[in-house]
Design an enzyme around this catalytic site. Sequence first.
Site, PDB file in Angstrom:
ATOM      1  N   ASP A   1      63.438 -22.508  42.812  1.00 25.21           N
ATOM      2  CA  ASP A   1      64.227 -21.284  42.858  1.00 25.21           C
ATOM      3  C   ASP A   1      65.186 -21.237  41.668  1.00 25.21           C
ATOM      4  O   ASP A   1      65.831 -22.239  41.335  1.00 25.21           O
ATOM      5  CB  ASP A   1      65.009 -21.258  44.178  1.00 25.21           C
TER       6      ASP A   1
ATOM      7  N   GLU B   1      60.585 -20.369  39.009  1.00 26.25           N
ATOM      8  CA  GLU B   1      61.034 -18.982  39.009  1.00 26.25           C
ATOM      9  C   GLU B   1      61.886 -18.864  37.745  1.00 26.25           C
ATOM     10  O   GLU B   1      63.036 -19.320  37.722  1.00 26.25           O
ATOM     11  CB  GLU B   1      61.861 -18.664  40.246  1.00 26.25           C
TER      12      GLU B   1
END
Length: 706
Positions: free
Chosen positions: A351, A387
């Site tokens: 993330d 990401e």
Amino acid sequence: MATRKWTQSSRVREGRPFPLGATWDGLGVNFALYSRHANKVELCLFDSRNREIERIALPEYTNEVWHGYLPDVRPGQRYGYRVHGPYAPQDGHRFNPNKLLLDPYAKQIVGEIKWAPHLFGYTLGHRDADLSFDRRDSAPYMPRCAVIDPAFSWGSERAPATPWDRSVIYEAHVRGLTMQHPGVPQAERGTFSALRHDAVVDHLVHLGVTAIELLPVHAYVDDQQLLERGLRNYWGYNTIGFFAPQPRYLSLETVAEFKQMIARLHSVGIEVILDVVYNHTAEGNELGPTLSFKGIDNASYYRLADDRRFYINDTGTGNTFDLTNAGALRMVMDSLRYWVAEMRVDGFRFDLATILGRERHGFDPSGSFLDAVRQDPVLSQVKLIAEPWDIGPGGYQLGQFPPGWAEWNDRFRDTTRALWRGDAGQLPEFAARFTGSADLFDHHGRRPSASINLVTAHDGYTLHDLVSYNDRHNEANGEDNRDGHSHNLSCNHGVEGDTDDAGILALRSRQMRNLLGTLLLAQGTPMLLAGDEFGHSQQGNNNAYCQDNPLSWIDWERAAQPGPQAQAAFVRRALALRRRYGLLRRNRFLTGDFDASLGMRDIEWRRPDGAPMGEGDWHNPDQRALLIVLDGRSPDSGLREPGRHVSLALLLNPSDQERRFRPSDQTLSFRRVVLQTDDAPLEMDEEGQWTLPARSLCLLASSSAG
């Protein structure tokens, strides 16, 4: 009430500074905690009723690690820490021994946080805010760490080790996937045990995916403001324990349950990828609670501003983990290795991964963390997915991660959505995205599989809602519909939300198949959102982070109806074609260059009439339909059928008018429909042309003498 006096235990031994955490050796437990700036660390032991029964000062301090050994402690022992040191927020220090702290290396966490003013290191409402000092004991409101016995019989378990070019990822939530599954026993729903149940495993295998990517399963915290609104943290991007599984996902109250799930999925060839959140923790900014890192060594674990009272907030959550600090970096690396070596996961999706590569001067593909992972003999061999963005300076880094990494490709997502919505001028960008985004990834030996292609993900609309809503509908989140993305490239096709109009419903179904077909036929690594194979809806909510309820849970009863089943059959068919036809998952980038020795190109871009796309065609905003020919006669095509070479032609018609296509030429004749998104059967006319309905695609196969 008299203050209890704690005495030093005579049985505590020196122990070792490594490994960090609580380690059972078969005779006793070694406790080790990193804190560079503390001046005393107390180990707190609790009984089965969570009463604090003993405080033991760790006797040794070696290389910034406090440690001690207790010969009479066994697995199941519950514990926490109280850490002494300066409370000087202006200098970055927030030590407060009145606050019970979770061990960053705890392998199991028991219970959940009960929000109370006692959890904060300062006194809420005090005129000096976080500069004040709170003396209340937080232990009654804190979960406990638990010592585990890591022993587990893996039997004949083997990691699938699926090559990247054959990988198909299925992004799912432990609870969302299983809470309403009728084939899963009620007591197991929403847990790791549910994911190893035959009903769930058989669906994944039958669908044809090779990996399940789980939203965060590390122990995380429910935000106080969500609980006050009757909601809870559903997605889990609020980690407090990077070694411990989320307690609510355990039905057996033992971490062996996670290992059982891994072994079952591996037995049918499915990899497990974890979505991990090493960019921040659940402790928030200077006004947040003191739960672990903040009270153990705030100045080491977090990136602090020049005024060290405050935190750098590149995550939008209040704090940012400092991976330029050796202690914090070691914790992250140890956590990753633990999940691979001990829990046997197959990879990670990181993330806000740009933060992990950000040094003091900005993002660096050779930064401390990225280099550490790249050289690590364990981590460099698993799947690593970034990401590639955050909200910090220079936060968008798509295509800039080092070799060995794959990246979520939002440009594929947005271009595919815009193309099928009917937006003008999409073809040049679409051509780059459909062929693996060589402009982004063709460097340092990276492959097309480095592009994680997606149309939807947990964050945003589901596929059904993407074709059913023009605007977000997040009222259930309690934020007056202000949260979530407003730029979704969605289209309701005539009616906002639910409708009985048969024509609109048919168009929406076709559009979902168009988007799925484009995703699964493109070069790169496709990622499906769980439920999209059925057309799962969240009623227009594109930010369901707090909706741990049927709004987010997959409705398996609806999924069994004819329409959703037909869509799932389409996905299975497309994935079967992807497995069969290596042309759809090449391990080299397509170039479109003419090979004189073979008299062919590996890919050709043509107008519907069969003529090559010219410069004017690419930049004609009214040009929407496209014919793509993948020539299977190339030696490195990856596809050979006995006695013949097979080529493929993809007919795309995103326009609102039917179009006639002429895919055949003197060397290739396309006669077999192998996939289509329109319900009506397609046939070639006497002139060798195919009439493709508006807003549809068709994949044709052709054979020539080999």
